[in-house]
Scaffold this active site. Structure first.
Site, PDB file in Angstrom:
ATOM      1  N   GLY A 237       3.460 -15.245   1.375  1.00 28.17           N
ATOM      2  CA  GLY A 237       4.528 -15.577   0.327  1.00 28.17           C
ATOM      3  C   GLY A 237       4.918 -16.872   0.137  1.00 28.17           C
ATOM      4  CD  GLU A 272       0.715  -9.307   6.502  1.00 28.01           C
ATOM      5  OE1 GLU A 272       0.922  -9.259   5.307  1.00 28.01           O
ATOM      6  OE2 GLU A 272       1.001  -8.584   7.429  1.00 28.01           O
ATOM      7  CE1 TYR A 315       0.059 -11.945 -11.502  1.00 34.19           C
ATOM      8  CE2 TYR A 315      -1.597 -13.616 -11.230  1.00 34.19           C
ATOM      9  CZ  TYR A 315      -1.296 -12.155 -11.073  1.00 34.19           C
ATOM     10  OH  TYR A 315      -1.800 -11.450 -10.401  1.00 34.19           O
ATOM     11  CB  CYS A 341     -14.018 -12.595 -28.213  1.00 33.12           C
ATOM     12  SG  CYS A 341     -15.493 -13.249 -28.165  1.00 33.12           S
ATOM     13  CE1 TYR A 370      -3.879 -13.374  -3.981  1.00 36.03           C
ATOM     14  CE2 TYR A 370      -2.430 -15.316  -3.860  1.00 36.03           C
ATOM     15  CZ  TYR A 370      -2.811 -14.131  -3.389  1.00 36.03           C
ATOM     16  OH  TYR A 370      -2.230 -13.754  -2.292  1.00 36.03           O
TER      17      TYR A 370
END
Ligand code: LLP
Length: 412
Positions: A237, A272, A315, A341, A370
């Site tokens: 995180g 993690e 996002y 497109c 990501y």
């Protein structure tokens, strides 16, 4: 690890314009040194507190990246059978793998049990029952944590916030004791941990600490009730700086904060992290194809698109875009768009941009997490290659796809 020397943008000691010229664009480039430095920032800060840094494979699952981390001693957080397969292929130690995720299938659980992973982070009672049944068949006993939902607001983008009671993740912390109690019936499971993960791209770590305090208190109660809790898994995180000048939380300071709170408990700690290890360690290289103006708007059309890096479209994420070779031209306010497109296909909007002309190269920064993993073949675009830089050398760790790759497995 990314900086200018004279007017050229470098990754470690490699001039990226030269690399782009040889590998072509679009291309992802990662700094091995940056990845290892970020991993070690976690591992070192834990010091003598028993810990495992389980790199979140979903952030960047390339074999070359996983193998680097495996050699450095990392554990891995996986969320699918496919990620486990990659970790094993990369030489990762299954004994340091935790399996997270809200929808593990029977096949995936079976594969993980047979591979001898460390533990499961479980998100429902039905999942506990399934793991117990499959473990019993193999005559195995496996550790588990309940992923609790601590109802803490991570203060991040709603799509990547996971720790509120309205989210699909985990078991409400208020119900957790009862679930651990009922789990005593499962002969092939051992309640070894408590886990949580409240979200991603968290720039102020206080919600993470708030969640830790809740989980720590729960672990203490569970131990009093006789559960053999040995570790806390605090998830990932920690955010990274996407904007120029933005300050990301310091990894060592965050870990020190965890350490000081957990030390007395005698529990081991797992984390993690994904983004904070690989995010700042990667860029996406792209080349300007065209410049065009529609009415008052200026466009820089590049050869990377939303299929290569979807974060801006999905996002509204910001990624700095810089030239691989600085130009003396004054900057220009423009949209940076790709060839796909869709109007949603953009890398930057209404932004002061280097005045890059057709043929010039640009780097989209902080794209190591990501980025490639969320890329697709939309518009039948072959996926970009991935390159790992180490000092003054580099190697392709994933080749650029070719047209044949696009139709593999298809038939008329
Ligand atoms: N552990 C669990 C259970 C997770 O769900 C995640 C991320 C992590 C660890 C790693 O979190 P990190 O340290 O990377 O923040 N695609 C989105 C991010 C999705 C994150 C999903 N879970 C993005 O591009 O921002």
């Amino acid at each position: 690890m990314f900086s200018y020397s004279q007017n050229d943008f470098y990754c470690e000691h490699v001039a990226l314009a030269d690399l782009a010229h040889q590998v072509g664009t679009p291309a992802y480039v990662y700094s091995a040194t940056a990845i290892l430095d970020n991993y070690r920032a976690y591992a070192t800060a834990f010091g003598d507190l028993p810990h495992t840094v389980c790199y979140a494979v979903k952030a960047n699952s390339s074999l070359g990246v996983l193998s680097l981390l495996a050699k450095a001693g990392a554990g891995f957080d996986i969320v699918s059978g496919g990620e486990l397969f990659r970790v094993l292929r990369a030489g990762g130690d299954p004994g340091k793998v935790v399996f997270s995720g809200v929808g593990k299938t029977r096949d995936e659980v079976d594969y993980a049990l047979r591979s001898g992973i460390h533990s499961f982070n479980c998100e429902s009672e039905a999942e506990l029952a399934l793991i117990d049944a499959l473990a019993a068949r193999l005559g195995a006993k496996v550790g588990f944590s309940i992923r609790v939902n601590p109802d803490v607001d991570a203060v991040t983008h709603p799509y990547i916030s996971t720790g509120l009671s309205q989210h699909k993740f985990g078991i409400a912390i208020a119900d957790a004791e009862a679930v651990y109690q009922r789990s005593r019936q499962y002969r092939s499971l051992a309640a070894e941990g408590v886990s949580c993960h409240i979200g991603s791209q968290i720039l102020d770590p206080s919600p993470l600490i708030e969640a830790l305090d809740k989980v720590l208190a729960l672990a203490a109660r569970l131990r009093e009730q006789g559960h053999p809790i040995r570790h806390l898994d605090l998830g990932g995180g920690l955010g990274v700086a996407y904007h120029e000048g933005e300050k990301a939380p310091d990894i060592a300071a965050y870990v020190e904060c965890l350490r000081s709170r957990v030390r007395e408990s005698g529990l081991a700690v797992m984390v993690e992290p994904g983004r904070s290890i690989v995010g700042p360690a990667g860029v996406l290289l792209t080349r300007v194809l065209y410049r065009k103006r529609n009415g008052a708007k200026e466009f820089i059309v590049v050869d990377a698109a939303m299929n290569d890096l979807i974060r801006p479209s999905l996002y509204r994420a910001h990624h700095e875009i810089v030239p691989l070779r600085r130009t003396p031209l004054p900057p220009v306010k423009a949209d940076v768009v790709g060839p796909v497109c869709e109007t949603g296909d953009f890398l930057a909007r209404d932004r002061e941009m280097p005045n890059a002309m057709p043929g010039d190269y640009l780097a989209v920064r902080t794209a190591g997490a990501y980025g490639f993993v969320l890329s697709s073949n939309y518009n039948s675009r072959p996926r970009a290659p991935e390159v790992l830089v180490e000092g003054d050398t580099w190697r392709v760790i994933r080749e650029r796809e070719v047209y044949e790759d696009l139709i593999r497995g298809e038939s008329l």
